[in-house]
Scaffold this motif. Structure first.
Motif, short mmCIF file in Angstrom:
data_model
loop_
_atom_site.label_atom_id
_atom_site.label_comp_id
_atom_site.label_asym_id
_atom_site.label_seq_id
_atom_site.Cartn_x
_atom_site.Cartn_y
_atom_site.Cartn_z
N ILE A 77 0.81 -1.02 0.00
CA ILE A 77 0.03 0.04 -0.12
C ILE A 77 0.73 1.33 -0.01
CG2 ILE A 77 -2.03 -1.26 1.00
CD1 ILE A 77 -1.07 0.26 3.64
N ALA A 78 2.20 1.09 0.51
CA ALA A 78 2.99 2.43 0.68
C ALA A 78 4.26 1.97 0.47
CB ALA A 78 2.98 2.88 2.11
N LEU A 79 5.36 3.03 0.54
CA LEU A 79 6.62 2.92 0.29
C LEU A 79 7.31 2.25 1.60
CD1 LEU A 79 7.42 5.33 -2.44
CD2 LEU A 79 6.36 3.19 -2.58
N THR A 80 6.83 2.84 2.68
CA THR A 80 7.28 2.87 4.22
C THR A 80 6.30 2.43 5.02
OG1 THR A 80 7.19 4.99 4.41
CG2 THR A 80 9.14 4.60 3.27
N GLU A 81 6.92 2.00 6.28
CA GLU A 81 5.66 1.79 7.16
C GLU A 81 4.98 3.08 7.70
OE1 GLU A 81 5.44 0.14 11.94
OE2 GLU A 81 7.49 0.50 10.89
N LYS A 82 5.94 4.05 7.82
CA LYS A 82 5.36 5.41 8.14
C LYS A 82 4.19 5.94 7.31
CE LYS A 82 6.81 10.32 9.13
NZ LYS A 82 7.66 11.17 9.09
N GLN A 83 4.62 5.74 5.95
CA GLN A 83 3.46 6.26 4.86
C GLN A 83 2.27 5.50 5.18
OE1 GLN A 83 4.26 5.53 0.78
NE2 GLN A 83 3.79 7.66 0.57
N ALA A 84 2.62 4.00 5.50
CA ALA A 84 1.33 3.01 5.43
C ALA A 84 0.40 3.54 6.80
CB ALA A 84 1.79 1.55 5.59
N GLU A 85 1.14 3.81 7.91
CA GLU A 85 0.37 4.27 9.04
C GLU A 85 -0.41 5.54 8.68
OE1 GLU A 85 1.73 3.50 13.45
OE2 GLU A 85 3.59 3.92 12.32
#
Length: 353
Positions: free
Chosen positions: A99-107
């Motif tokens: 869904i995202a490029l990083t965990e932070k972006q996914a959150e």
């Protein structure tokens, strides 16, 4: 509920075809394809030729009050923006992995959905692969090959990195985000234990800026060792799955579910006949013969057809919990980011994940 697809490339057209068949077979929780949007006019023309409405833009989908859900199947770097816009428009959301490029972006993306009060689901469709479910069945039931202590999971091809954007780091390219995300999700769904260490290597055989393969070795607190291999430069593939148990070994050769199980009947055979091996002799590596082992068929498990779409529609209706949960998705990102650090620094990551 009507659902519109943003992105009508390989996965978008796959979803459109699947949703058509789902609508024909699942009247309890219906999903009807409202149409698609793709920035490429040629893809929009293909959709219209296939009898599918082509929206003029993503905004037109957001403003269509009849559309209750949006499925995002664009290149990875576009996911976050479309998720935010869909959530603000009050649409339930399916987003392709990662869904995202990083965990932070996914959150942050989960935050958009939570703030808007819409359902947000990640298309981790490989949880419903028959080969994975079959190996999980072997892992879950020791009567098959005993307690499983090592698993090898491989996907291997010889076509390099497909497509243009998948070769670009800024667009979320590379095989870890393409296939690693699937195999790691399967791993964490199978082995319900804490990861205590991992080591990863990336390959750059084709000279692209992103990895064309990866090899990830994971150790769990419960003692299980798990190997994930993604390769795009292999022209003779190894087994898709190999599971080692205290009482035998299982092989799933490919997605066609070929393979089998060998279960040990006599653990220590004192009558092993040695064999000639190369320029020598061995008893240690001689194959088991006679009645010391038995050959068994794989305990094949078939997934319910269109189970992902059914769960999404039922969850939107408040009848089921969504199967792919936020914490599960974020944990996959934590593993992938630890693997990237391991590959970059050539170190074992000893963290509890």
């Amino acid at each position: 509920m009507k659902i519109a697809i943003i992105g009508y490339g390989g996965m978008g057209s796959f979803h459109a075809e699947n949703l058509k068949h789902y609508a024909e077979t699942s009247p309890e929780y219906p999903l009807e394809l409202a149409g698609i949007y793709d920035i490429d006019p040629a893809r929009a023309a293909v959709a219209e030729k296939n009898g599918i409405r082509a929206y003029a833009g993503a905004r037109e989908i957001r403003e269509d009050k009849s559309v209750g859900a949006v499925l995002i199947a664009t290149p990875n770097d576009f996911h976050a923006g479309y998720v935010k816009e869909a959530a603000e428009a009050g649409k339930n959301i399916i987003c392709e992995k990662p869904i995202a490029l990083t965990e932070k972006q996914a959150e942050e993306m989960y935050g958009y959905a939570e703030k808007a009060g819409v359902l947000f689901e990640v298309h981790q469709n490989r949880r419903w692969d028959d080969d994975y479910l079959t190996v999980k069945n072997i892992y879950d039931h020791p009567e098959n090959i005993g307690g499983v202590y090592r698993i090898e999971s491989r996907v291997m091809g010889g076509n390099g990195i497909p497509g243009g954007w998948r070769k670009k780091a800024a667009q979320g390219g590379g095989m870890m985000l393409d296939w690693g995300v699937h195999l790691i999700d399967q791993m964490l769904q199978m082995v319900k234990s804490t990861v205590v260490s991992l080591y990863c290597e990336y390959s750059y055989i084709y000279g692209e800026e992103v990895e064309d393969g990866c090899r990830l070795s994971v150790k769990f607190e419960n003692g299980v060792e798990y190997l994930v291999v993604v390769s795009t430069d292999c022209f003779r593939s190894l087994a898709r799955w190999q599971a080692y148990g205290t009482e035998g070994t299982a092989t799933v050769q490919d997605w066609d579910l070929s393979g089998g199980m060998t279960r040990v009947l006599v653990k220590h055979d004192d009558n092993i006949a040695g064999i000639r091996a190369g320029n020598g002799f061995t008893r240690t590596m001689a194959p088991r013969v006679g009645n010391t082992v038995e050959q068994k068929a794989l305990p094949v498990v078939h997934a319910e057809p269109f189970a992902f779409y059914k769960n999404f529609a039922a969850a939107c209706a408040g009848k089921e919990e969504k199967r792919i949960k936020k914490e599960e998705v974020l944990r996959v990102f934590r593993i992938m980011e630890a693997a990237a650090r391991s590959a970059k620094e050539n170190i074992v990551i000893k963290e509890r994940i």
